[in-house]
Design a protein around this motif. Structure first.
Motif, PDB file in Angstrom:
ATOM      1  N   VAL A 131       0.845  -1.204   0.000  1.00 39.11           N
ATOM      2  CA  VAL A 131       0.000   0.000   0.000  1.00 39.11           C
ATOM      3  C   VAL A 131       0.877   1.249   0.000  1.00 39.11           C
ATOM      4  CG1 VAL A 131      -1.695   1.340   1.313  1.00 39.11           C
ATOM      5  CG2 VAL A 131      -1.972  -1.128   1.087  1.00 39.11           C
ATOM      6  N   ARG A 132       1.982   1.220   0.762  1.00 42.99           N
ATOM      7  CA  ARG A 132       2.895   2.364   0.799  1.00 42.99           C
ATOM      8  C   ARG A 132       3.483   2.647  -0.576  1.00 42.99           C
ATOM      9  NH1 ARG A 132       5.503   1.132   5.047  1.00 42.99           N
ATOM     10  NH2 ARG A 132       4.669   2.717   6.430  1.00 42.99           N
ATOM     11  N   ALA A 133       3.901   1.596  -1.273  1.00 40.25           N
ATOM     12  CA  ALA A 133       4.479   1.761  -2.609  1.00 40.25           C
ATOM     13  C   ALA A 133       3.437   2.289  -3.599  1.00 40.25           C
ATOM     14  CB  ALA A 133       5.050   0.432  -3.100  1.00 40.25           C
ATOM     15  N   LEU A 134       2.229   1.752  -3.540  1.00 44.24           N
ATOM     16  CA  LEU A 134       1.159   2.198  -4.435  1.00 44.24           C
ATOM     17  C   LEU A 134       0.745   3.640  -4.134  1.00 44.24           C
ATOM     18  CD1 LEU A 134      -1.039  -1.017  -4.498  1.00 44.24           C
ATOM     19  CD2 LEU A 134       0.082   0.014  -6.480  1.00 44.24           C
ATOM     20  N   SER A 135       0.742   3.999  -2.856  1.00 42.75           N
ATOM     21  CA  SER A 135       0.372   5.355  -2.466  1.00 42.75           C
ATOM     22  C   SER A 135       1.383   6.364  -2.997  1.00 42.75           C
ATOM     23  CB  SER A 135       0.292   5.453  -0.939  1.00 42.75           C
ATOM     24  OG  SER A 135      -0.182   6.709  -0.538  1.00 42.75           O
ATOM     25  N   ALA A 136       2.665   6.010  -2.969  1.00 43.45           N
ATOM     26  CA  ALA A 136       3.707   6.889  -3.514  1.00 43.45           C
ATOM     27  C   ALA A 136       3.541   7.045  -5.020  1.00 43.45           C
ATOM     28  CB  ALA A 136       5.085   6.321  -3.186  1.00 43.45           C
ATOM     29  N   GLU A 137       3.174   5.936  -5.688  1.00 44.29           N
ATOM     30  CA  GLU A 137       2.939   5.980  -7.134  1.00 44.29           C
ATOM     31  C   GLU A 137       1.733   6.870  -7.447  1.00 44.29           C
ATOM     32  OE1 GLU A 137       2.062   2.883 -10.840  1.00 44.29           O
ATOM     33  OE2 GLU A 137       2.313   2.117  -8.794  1.00 44.29           O
ATOM     34  N   ARG A 138       0.705   6.772  -6.629  1.00 39.98           N
ATOM     35  CA  ARG A 138      -0.509   7.595  -6.807  1.00 39.98           C
ATOM     36  C   ARG A 138      -0.181   9.086  -6.699  1.00 39.98           C
ATOM     37  NH1 ARG A 138      -4.699  10.080  -4.105  1.00 39.98           N
ATOM     38  NH2 ARG A 138      -6.797   9.641  -4.929  1.00 39.98           N
ATOM     39  N   GLU A 139       0.641   9.444  -5.717  1.00 45.45           N
ATOM     40  CA  GLU A 139       1.034  10.846  -5.531  1.00 45.45           C
ATOM     41  C   GLU A 139       1.785  11.367  -6.764  1.00 45.45           C
ATOM     42  OE1 GLU A 139       0.293  13.003  -3.002  1.00 45.45           O
ATOM     43  OE2 GLU A 139      -1.047  11.368  -2.442  1.00 45.45           O
ATOM     44  N   LEU A 140       2.615  10.508  -7.341  1.00 46.12           N
ATOM     45  CA  LEU A 140       3.361  10.887  -8.546  1.00 46.12           C
ATOM     46  C   LEU A 140       2.408  11.198  -9.693  1.00 46.12           C
ATOM     47  CD1 LEU A 140       6.163  11.066  -9.985  1.00 46.12           C
ATOM     48  CD2 LEU A 140       5.877   8.655 -10.559  1.00 46.12           C
ATOM     49  N   PHE A 141       1.410  10.328  -9.897  1.00 42.55           N
ATOM     50  CA  PHE A 141       0.433  10.536 -10.976  1.00 42.55           C
ATOM     51  C   PHE A 141      -0.397  11.803 -10.747  1.00 42.55           C
ATOM     52  CE2 PHE A 141       0.352   5.656 -11.640  1.00 42.55           C
ATOM     53  CZ  PHE A 141       1.440   5.749 -12.501  1.00 42.55           C
ATOM     54  N   ILE A 142      -0.773  12.056  -9.482  1.00 38.54           N
ATOM     55  CA  ILE A 142      -1.589  13.239  -9.180  1.00 38.54           C
ATOM     56  C   ILE A 142      -0.820  14.520  -9.469  1.00 38.54           C
ATOM     57  CG2 ILE A 142      -2.530  14.557  -7.224  1.00 38.54           C
ATOM     58  CD1 ILE A 142      -3.655  11.945  -6.148  1.00 38.54           C
ATOM     59  N   LYS A 143       0.462  14.550  -9.115  1.00 40.33           N
ATOM     60  CA  LYS A 143       1.283  15.737  -9.382  1.00 40.33           C
ATOM     61  C   LYS A 143       1.452  15.973 -10.882  1.00 40.33           C
ATOM     62  CE  LYS A 143       3.841  15.611  -5.032  1.00 40.33           C
ATOM     63  NZ  LYS A 143       5.131  15.320  -4.378  1.00 40.33           N
ATOM     64  N   GLU A 144       1.652  14.883 -11.619  1.00 39.99           N
ATOM     65  CA  GLU A 144       1.790  15.014 -13.074  1.00 39.99           C
ATOM     66  C   GLU A 144       0.485  15.506 -13.702  1.00 39.99           C
ATOM     67  OE1 GLU A 144       4.475  14.420 -15.336  1.00 39.99           O
ATOM     68  OE2 GLU A 144       5.432  14.804 -13.411  1.00 39.99           O
ATOM     69  N   ARG A 145      -0.644  14.966 -13.249  1.00 40.46           N
ATOM     70  CA  ARG A 145      -1.939  15.382 -13.780  1.00 40.46           C
ATOM     71  C   ARG A 145      -2.203  16.857 -13.497  1.00 40.46           C
ATOM     72  NH1 ARG A 145      -7.484  12.655 -11.694  1.00 40.46           N
ATOM     73  NH2 ARG A 145      -6.832  13.786  -9.825  1.00 40.46           N
ATOM     74  N   ALA A 146      -1.872  17.292 -12.303  1.00 37.95           N
ATOM     75  CA  ALA A 146      -2.072  18.697 -11.932  1.00 37.95           C
ATOM     76  C   ALA A 146      -1.252  19.617 -12.829  1.00 37.95           C
ATOM     77  CB  ALA A 146      -1.692  18.909 -10.472  1.00 37.95           C
ATOM     78  N   LYS A 147      -0.064  19.172 -13.178  1.00 40.24           N
ATOM     79  CA  LYS A 147       0.814  19.968 -14.048  1.00 40.24           C
ATOM     80  C   LYS A 147       0.186  20.174 -15.425  1.00 40.24           C
ATOM     81  CE  LYS A 147       4.650  17.999 -15.345  1.00 40.24           C
ATOM     82  NZ  LYS A 147       5.990  17.396 -15.201  1.00 40.24           N
ATOM     83  N   TYR A 148      -0.389  19.120 -15.979  1.00 36.29           N
ATOM     84  CA  TYR A 148      -1.029  19.225 -17.299  1.00 36.29           C
ATOM     85  C   TYR A 148      -2.321  20.038 -17.231  1.00 36.29           C
ATOM     86  CZ  TYR A 148       2.254  15.625 -18.813  1.00 36.29           C
ATOM     87  OH  TYR A 148       3.396  14.925 -19.115  1.00 36.29           O
ATOM     88  N   LYS A 149      -3.079  19.891 -16.151  1.00 33.79           N
ATOM     89  CA  LYS A 149      -4.316  20.661 -15.997  1.00 33.79           C
ATOM     90  C   LYS A 149      -4.039  22.159 -15.951  1.00 33.79           C
ATOM     91  CE  LYS A 149      -7.466  17.401 -13.722  1.00 33.79           C
ATOM     92  NZ  LYS A 149      -8.220  17.120 -12.476  1.00 33.79           N
ATOM     93  N   VAL A 150      -2.970  22.529 -15.276  1.00 34.59           N
ATOM     94  CA  VAL A 150      -2.589  23.945 -15.190  1.00 34.59           C
ATOM     95  C   VAL A 150      -2.235  24.484 -16.568  1.00 34.59           C
ATOM     96  CG1 VAL A 150      -0.806  25.517 -14.335  1.00 34.59           C
ATOM     97  CG2 VAL A 150      -1.866  23.894 -12.783  1.00 34.59           C
ATOM     98  N   GLN A 151      -1.522  23.680 -17.340  1.00 34.76           N
ATOM     99  CA  GLN A 151      -1.147  24.093 -18.698  1.00 34.76           C
ATOM    100  C   GLN A 151      -2.383  24.352 -19.561  1.00 34.76           C
ATOM    101  OE1 GLN A 151       2.050  24.292 -20.612  1.00 34.76           O
ATOM    102  NE2 GLN A 151       2.634  24.808 -18.519  1.00 34.76           N
ATOM    103  N   ILE A 152      -3.352  23.461 -19.470  1.00 37.48           N
ATOM    104  CA  ILE A 152      -4.582  23.623 -20.270  1.00 37.48           C
ATOM    105  C   ILE A 152      -5.313  24.905 -19.882  1.00 37.48           C
ATOM    106  CG2 ILE A 152      -6.872  22.641 -20.738  1.00 37.48           C
ATOM    107  CD1 ILE A 152      -5.581  19.854 -20.293  1.00 37.48           C
TER     108      ILE A 152
END
Length: 333
Positions: A131-152
């Motif tokens: 769960v710890r490893a998956l949670s860290a992966e989830r945080e990575l995806f959320i940060k990347e998604r936020a970056k693209y949303k800001v660009q749009i």
């Protein structure tokens, strides 16, 4: 346990600098690759002339680069203490120079002088690790998604319309793809938690509290190692940057009580959002917030108090192994 040998390890991505320090302050230094096979081979060689059963291995915790060392020590049964760099630095006195070899010796000396405070690593439940490893992966995806949303959002109206439409289309595909990945990770985390009765119960207890959602519950369980790492709400509040401290010196310095910046900022952010959610709901937290603000208290101070109340309630309910109930009456019989 009384330790006879202290092994300080300065961890980097590719190598480990190792210092052996005996009770008589005799020092030996080594350098090996930061790979499980190299670490296992090194300890096997050393164990032929030294008793590692009464040794304390101490290393500065620097995240996933400590994984090979942790893996070998847990598999072989060596006592491993992963300590924060700030703690080691503050307790090592004034230093005038630095290199990896010297750092390893300082870590070994820190372990020798503070062995009574050693927190030896234990084999955590496999589910919790996953769960710890998956949670860290989830945080990575959320940060990347936020970056693209800001660009749009940010580029609209500030570049050629045709170029913007083409770019927006590509970025939207990236956002949709990351959203799909986040949902897949969430489903994996949910399945893992449901496979463990203990973790399922803890999550149910936490989410029964107003303002505490799934992510706050999961991050709290991970940060506390399923409530084995902290034995009180106050200590966890300290870790999450919620507990206020006084800053006083002599008769001239008298600052107001405030929280420390040395904290897990991700947890602090999550509990801030939980507190905001709790005071928006009808109930005791909203009543408390409104009452304190009406008395003239600073809003942020009151919100921090709500964060502390949430943490203390979490630990009380986990201790009693029960969900939150309004108008709960304890059985005193």
């Amino acid at each position: 346990m009384q330790f006879e040998l202290f092994i300080g390890i300065d961890v980097s991505k590719l190598t480990l600098d190792i210092a052996f320090l005996s009770q008589d302050a005799e020092v030996e230094s080594f350098k090996i690759e930061n790979k499980p096979v190299s670490i296992k081979r090194f300890f096997k060689k050393i164990s032929k002339k030294l008793n590692l059963e009464h040794s304390l291995v101490c290393a500065e915790f620097i995240g996933h680069y400590c994984y090979p060392l942790r893996k070998v020590c847990l598999e072989e049964g060596y006592s491993l203490w992963l300590e924060s760099g700030a703690e080691i630095k503050q307790r090592s006195g004034v230093t005038r120079y630095k290199n990896d070899k010297v750092d390893a010796i300082r870590i070994a000396d820190y372990a020798r002088r503070h062995q009574d405070k050693a927190k030896v690593q234990k084999i955590e439940d496999y589910t919790l690790e996953s769960v710890r490893a998956l949670s860290a992966e989830r945080e990575l995806f959320i940060k990347e998604r936020a970056k693209y949303k800001v660009q749009i959002k940010d580029l609209k109206g500030f570049m050629d319309e045709a170029l913007y439409k083409a770019r927006s289309k590509r970025l939207t595909k990236q956002v949709d793809s990351l959203t799909k990945l986040i949902k897949e990770v969430d489903q994996q985390i949910k399945s893992l938690l449901e496979s463990s009765e203990k973790l399922t119960n803890q999550k149910a207890i936490l989410t029964s509290i107003d303002g505490i959602g799934d992510q706050v519950a999961i991050h709290t369980i991970l940060a506390t190692s399923a409530f084995t790492k902290f034995n009180s709400g106050r200590k966890f509040a300290c870790h999450a940057g919620v507990a206020p401290f006084a800053f006083e010196s002599g008769t001239s310095q008298r600052s107001r009580r405030k929280v420390s910046f040395r904290a897990n900022m991700e947890l602090k952010k999550l509990f801030h959002m939980a507190a905001l959610s709790a005071i928006k709901m009808k109930g005791e937290f909203k009543e408390y917030f409104d009452r304190k603000v009406a008395e003239g208290k600073n809003k942020m101070t009151v919100i921090n108090a709500v964060r502390a109340k949430l943490i203390n309630r979490i630990f009380a309910l986990i201790r009693d192994n029960r969900k939150h109930e309004k108008n709960y009456q304890p059985n005193l019989a």
